[in-house]
Design a protein around this motif. Structure first.
Motif, PDB file in Angstrom:
ATOM      1  N   LEU A  18      48.478  51.193  95.590  1.00 10.73           N
ATOM      2  CA  LEU A  18      48.353  49.755  95.826  1.00 10.73           C
ATOM      3  C   LEU A  18      49.560  49.207  96.574  1.00 10.73           C
ATOM      4  O   LEU A  18      49.412  48.409  97.508  1.00 10.73           O
ATOM      5  CB  LEU A  18      48.157  49.013  94.499  1.00 10.73           C
ATOM      6  N   SER A  19      50.751  49.628  96.178  1.00  8.81           N
ATOM      7  CA  SER A  19      51.954  49.171  96.855  1.00  8.81           C
ATOM      8  C   SER A  19      51.925  49.563  98.334  1.00  8.81           C
ATOM      9  O   SER A  19      52.216  48.740  99.213  1.00  8.81           O
ATOM     10  CB  SER A  19      53.192  49.754  96.168  1.00  8.81           C
ATOM     11  N   ALA A  20      51.562  50.808  98.619  1.00 12.43           N
ATOM     12  CA  ALA A  20      51.507  51.281 100.011  1.00 12.43           C
ATOM     13  C   ALA A  20      50.442  50.537 100.806  1.00 12.43           C
ATOM     14  O   ALA A  20      50.664  50.175 101.975  1.00 12.43           O
ATOM     15  CB  ALA A  20      51.250  52.785 100.038  1.00 12.43           C
ATOM     16  N   LEU A  21      49.294  50.285 100.195  1.00 10.04           N
ATOM     17  CA  LEU A  21      48.226  49.560 100.894  1.00 10.04           C
ATOM     18  C   LEU A  21      48.629  48.119 101.191  1.00 10.04           C
ATOM     19  O   LEU A  21      48.362  47.594 102.280  1.00 10.04           O
ATOM     20  CB  LEU A  21      46.931  49.593 100.079  1.00 10.04           C
ATOM     21  N   TRP A  22      49.307  47.470 100.242  1.00 11.14           N
ATOM     22  CA  TRP A  22      49.783  46.104 100.497  1.00 11.14           C
ATOM     23  C   TRP A  22      50.820  46.091 101.612  1.00 11.14           C
ATOM     24  O   TRP A  22      50.844  45.182 102.439  1.00 11.14           O
ATOM     25  CB  TRP A  22      50.337  45.467  99.226  1.00 11.14           C
ATOM     26  N   MET A  23      51.674  47.106 101.649  1.00 10.03           N
ATOM     27  CA  MET A  23      52.665  47.198 102.732  1.00 10.03           C
ATOM     28  C   MET A  23      51.948  47.370 104.070  1.00 10.03           C
ATOM     29  O   MET A  23      52.328  46.758 105.075  1.00 10.03           O
ATOM     30  CB  MET A  23      53.630  48.362 102.487  1.00 10.03           C
ATOM     31  N   PHE A  24      50.905  48.188 104.095  1.00 13.58           N
ATOM     32  CA  PHE A  24      50.113  48.405 105.301  1.00 13.58           C
ATOM     33  C   PHE A  24      49.495  47.086 105.781  1.00 13.58           C
ATOM     34  O   PHE A  24      49.562  46.742 106.971  1.00 13.58           O
ATOM     35  CB  PHE A  24      49.029  49.454 105.014  1.00 13.58           C
ATOM     36  N   VAL A  25      48.912  46.321 104.860  1.00 14.19           N
ATOM     37  CA  VAL A  25      48.311  45.026 105.215  1.00 14.19           C
ATOM     38  C   VAL A  25      49.396  44.090 105.747  1.00 14.19           C
ATOM     39  O   VAL A  25      49.224  43.454 106.790  1.00 14.19           O
ATOM     40  CB  VAL A  25      47.598  44.393 103.998  1.00 14.19           C
ATOM     41  N   LEU A  26      50.497  44.016 105.037  1.00 15.15           N
ATOM     42  CA  LEU A  26      51.582  43.119 105.431  1.00 15.15           C
ATOM     43  C   LEU A  26      52.138  43.457 106.809  1.00 15.15           C
ATOM     44  O   LEU A  26      52.343  42.575 107.647  1.00 15.15           O
ATOM     45  CB  LEU A  26      52.686  43.160 104.385  1.00 15.15           C
TER      46      LEU A  26
END
Length: 132
Positions: free
Chosen positions: A10-18
């Motif tokens: 989840l952390s990596a996916l949020w970073m990707f979105v950001l």
């Protein structure tokens, strides 16, 4: 392949979105029309006010916070927080529909990643050392 811990995923996916959101905005600075609108204080017919800038700050803080929150919150709190943040972020992204092909490209990537975030949070196992 070993499964990825849900918190890290989840952390990596949020970073990707950001990162996609940030680059989408930075990418616009290459357009003369974008810069001209910013200099007038009106963007796409909307006056840029302090209140609007504050709202934008709150809305971008959602994905920023979600980069770290899944790493520190319990599953019980992080799961609904992630689902709510995904809904807020998707709504924010869809509120400014793209005007050109590169904006549409970034929007589709961001929304696809948010769907993976929703799926990951929704299917987050209740037990298990790797995912708890």
């Amino acid at each position: 392949m070993d499964p990825i811990d849900t918190r890290l995923k989840l952390s990596a996916l949020w970073m990707f979105v950001l990162l996609n959101m940030i680059f989408r905005d930075i990418h616009q600075f290459a357009l003369k029309s974008h810069l001209e609108m910013l200099l007038t204080g009106t963007y796409n017919g909307i006056e840029i006010t302090e209140g609007l800038m504050l709202l934008g700050g709150f809305l971008i803080e959602v994905p920023i916070a979600m980069v770290v929150l899944p790493l520190f919150l319990s599953r019980k709190i992080s799961r609904p927080a992630t689902l709510l943040a995904a809904l807020i972020t998707a709504t924010t992204l869809l509120s400014s529909l793209p005007g050109d092909m590169d904006d549409l490209f970034f929007l589709l990537i961001e929304l696809a990643a948010i769907l993976v975030i929703i799926w990951s949070a929704w299917t987050w196992p209740k037990v298990g050392r790797r995912n708890g």
